[in-house]
Design an enzyme around this catalytic site. Sequence first.
Site, PDB file in Angstrom:
ATOM      1  CB  THR A 138      66.076  83.694  71.596  1.00 14.47           C
ATOM      2  OG1 THR A 138      65.245  82.218  71.534  1.00 14.47           O
ATOM      3  CG2 THR A 138      67.505  83.201  72.167  1.00 14.47           C
ATOM      4  CD  GLU A 160      66.075  77.941  70.207  1.00 16.14           C
ATOM      5  OE1 GLU A 160      67.361  77.717  70.411  1.00 16.14           O
ATOM      6  OE2 GLU A 160      65.511  78.008  69.281  1.00 16.14           O
ATOM      7  CE  LYS A 188      69.852  86.379  70.688  1.00 19.21           C
ATOM      8  NZ  LYS A 188      70.171  87.770  69.877  1.00 19.21           N
TER       9      LYS A 188
HETATM   10  O1  DAU Z   1      62.229  80.304  70.135  1.00 17.15           O
HETATM   11  C1  DAU Z   1      63.012  81.254  69.453  1.00 17.15           C
HETATM   12  C2  DAU Z   1      64.093  80.725  68.494  1.00 17.15           C
HETATM   13  O2  DAU Z   1      63.162  80.037  67.391  1.00 17.15           O
HETATM   14  C3  DAU Z   1      64.795  81.744  67.834  1.00 17.15           C
HETATM   15  O3  DAU Z   1      65.837  82.126  68.712  1.00 17.15           O
HETATM   16  C4  DAU Z   1      65.590  80.959  66.714  1.00 17.15           C
HETATM   17  O4  DAU Z   1      66.480  81.986  66.061  1.00 17.15           O
HETATM   18  C5  DAU Z   1      64.761  80.317  65.673  1.00 17.15           C
HETATM   19  O5  DAU Z   1      65.680  79.657  64.745  1.00 17.15           O
HETATM   20  C6  DAU Z   1      64.119  79.483  66.170  1.00 17.15           C
HETATM   21  O6  DAU Z   1      64.689  78.218  66.651  1.00 17.15           O
HETATM   22  P1  DAU Z   1      64.175  76.731  66.409  1.00 17.15           P
HETATM   23  O7  DAU Z   1      65.473  75.925  66.435  1.00 17.15           O
HETATM   24  O8  DAU Z   1      63.130  76.386  67.176  1.00 17.15           O
HETATM   25  O9  DAU Z   1      63.526  76.935  64.937  1.00 17.15           O
HETATM   26  P2  DAU Z   1      63.554  76.063  63.477  1.00 17.15           P
HETATM   27  O10 DAU Z   1      62.776  76.800  62.708  1.00 17.15           O
HETATM   28  O11 DAU Z   1      65.076  75.987  63.188  1.00 17.15           O
HETATM   29  O12 DAU Z   1      63.047  74.826  63.811  1.00 17.15           O
HETATM   30  C7  DAU Z   1      61.767  74.806  64.509  1.00 17.15           C
HETATM   31  C8  DAU Z   1      61.270  73.169  64.710  1.00 17.15           C
HETATM   32  O13 DAU Z   1      61.550  72.622  63.302  1.00 17.15           O
HETATM   33  C9  DAU Z   1      62.506  72.386  65.454  1.00 17.15           C
HETATM   34  O14 DAU Z   1      61.896  71.400  66.487  1.00 17.15           O
HETATM   35  C10 DAU Z   1      62.897  71.671  64.411  1.00 17.15           C
HETATM   36  C11 DAU Z   1      62.039  71.349  63.476  1.00 17.15           C
HETATM   37  N1  DAU Z   1      62.879  71.375  62.008  1.00 17.15           N
HETATM   38  C12 DAU Z   1      63.380  72.139  61.674  1.00 17.15           C
HETATM   39  C13 DAU Z   1      64.031  72.556  60.205  1.00 17.15           C
HETATM   40  C14 DAU Z   1      64.754  73.868  59.752  1.00 17.15           C
HETATM   41  C15 DAU Z   1      62.381  70.540  61.207  1.00 17.15           C
HETATM   42  O15 DAU Z   1      61.690  69.237  61.474  1.00 17.15           O
HETATM   43  N2  DAU Z   1      62.916  70.369  60.041  1.00 17.15           N
HETATM   44  C16 DAU Z   1      63.870  71.230  59.371  1.00 17.15           C
HETATM   45  O16 DAU Z   1      64.256  71.189  58.311  1.00 17.15           O
END
Ligand code: DAU
Length: 340
Positions: free
Chosen positions: A123, A125, A151
């Site tokens: 990733t 990240e 990771k």
């Molecule tokens: O960049 C690659 C990564 O992207 C992958 O390695 C991860 O497995 C994947 O989960 C993702 O990580 P993020 O933490 O960026 O993804 P997530 O969809 O959890 O969150 C995206 C953005 O949205 C982050 O700034 C947090 C925000 N968010 C997330 C959730 C679940 C919210 O505002 N509200 C929420 O309920």
Amino acid sequence: MRLLVTGAAGFIGSHFVRHALAQPGVESIVVLDALRYSGNLSTMSDFRDQVIFVHGEIQDADLVGKALRDHGTTHLVNFAAESHNDRSLLSNSHFVQTNTFGVQVLLDETRKNGLERMLQVSTDEVYGSIDDGEFTEESPLQPNTPYSASKAGGELLCRAHWVSFRTPVVVTRGGNTYGAFHYPEKLIPFFLVRLLQGKKVPLYGEGSQVREWINVRDHAAGVWAVLTKGENGQVYNVGDTNERPNREVVSFLLAELGLDDSLVKCIPDPRKGAHDTRYSMATSKVRSLGWEPQVPFDEGLRQTVHWFRDNEAWWRPIVEDADYKSFVEGFYGPSLGDDL
Ligand code: DAU
């Protein structure tokens, strides 16, 4: 090529199998999956009869070794992972077991069984956060959450096994991925299933964080390009150029569903210090292998909205599952359904 794909009952792995099944020269595909909470046989229903399924954990060396030998595997691709940052903030030993120790087992079994290649799906990240410019494959690794650190641990083992033993391994670092069959805990699918149920959605802070989005079909094709054309011991960023603040993504989802901002609730950021502000990757290295992303972001996101709208039969059993409900309540608080 005889493939073993781990984690293919999950999101990106299942799309990779769909992609691989359409390629010439693929003689067989074995799927090894632990069917933990985000892995689901219904995600594989369209290709279940075209693959051999083995149920188990990648940490189980005996099982992995036997699966490789039984099917004369030549190439191993590892999508198996604990992948949700928010969950890793609640408890993280499973993350290290799967994302770090599991990779070590796969590397050992790749070497012992004389495979032609292993590909580790990682990733962006692992780089941490970047305010300006973009990460190249040479940028230092500065992971900020237990998820991304686990990771990075897996990746460093790949590097060490290449240097120490010449285990034939390549690594991809993918960006934020979206599309059909995405387990509804990440931003896009979580918000979609809530909006489709008429529920409010919890935006962290003001939604100002920027993510660089790639369609899952493009991600799968990028992994295929690296598997077939990449160089051992190398790392390849697999991303697209779609940088968007979270609030813009949410506005798109609302507009596409004909809903308004009243369904968005800004909540105090639960990630606190661990919330990366921005991701951005240079991708000239993977593009030099002949890969280009094909799906424009707006079109891909629109298709994703429609897919979730049309496939309630896939996500409804997930959101009604007791473990799913208990995570959502535990993380966001019991009032999610009422206050939000
Ligand atoms: O960049 C690659 C990564 O992207 C992958 O390695 C991860 O497995 C994947 O989960 C993702 O990580 P993020 O933490 O960026 O993804 P997530 O969809 O959890 O969150 C995206 C953005 O949205 C982050 O700034 C947090 C925000 N968010 C997330 C959730 C679940 C919210 O505002 N509200 C929420 O309920």
